[in-house]
Motif scaffolding. Sequence first.
Motif: not given
Lengths: 148, 81
Positions: B2-5, B68-72
């Motif tokens: 799951n990623v937050t953009v 995972p954990g990248d701030e995008i």
Amino acid sequence: MGAESRGVVRIVQEKIDAGAVLKSVEDPSAGGIALFVGATRNQSHGRSVVALEYEAYEPMAVAVLRSIVDEARRRFGIVHMSIVHRTGRVAIGEASVVIAASAAHRNEAFGACRFAIDTLKTSAPIWKKEFFADGSAWVDPGAGGSAA
Amino acid sequence: MNVTVRMFAALREAAGADRLEVELAQGATFAHLLERLAEQYPRLAPWKPHVRIAANCEYVGLDAPVRPGDEIALIPPVSGG
């Protein structure tokens, strides 16, 4: 070799003190200091602008501005460079960005200052929104562009 | 994963939110991320050719893998200075 680098890189939410930015790059080894002030204009593509708002992705903007200072140092051998950009509402005629560069000689100071503003304008994650009498719009640099 | 953009400026207004969630397969690239966003949020589709992507405060190429954990963040055309 030279003075420890002492320039400041900041995103602020209040009026920029251009004199303080200038002072921050003064150095006994610097014979030339160039100062650029980007001020908000009351016209844009023939429309009357009443105010501007700037938004920044702050941590990345600071990182990008710092890398611009590093690159200016590599290319121009400057002594110090400071970049301060304002966000939030900026009244017409006020400074949205102030850049100061000091170097042994004027060529490098002018060159570094020009390089910094040109690079900031294409790479810093900062956006300008213009407010007109009858609406507002985010500036789209692709549509008609802005004069250098 | 799951990623937050994060969204900014005109893109944030188009999205109606300052961050969006996307589900991505392991090994997905930022190109896949953009595809997914455009599918899931059709109002963002016209922006696809005009945005740059930043991961952890650095611009990244579309071929780079999303970790995972990248701030995008999606960076629409900039206009600072």
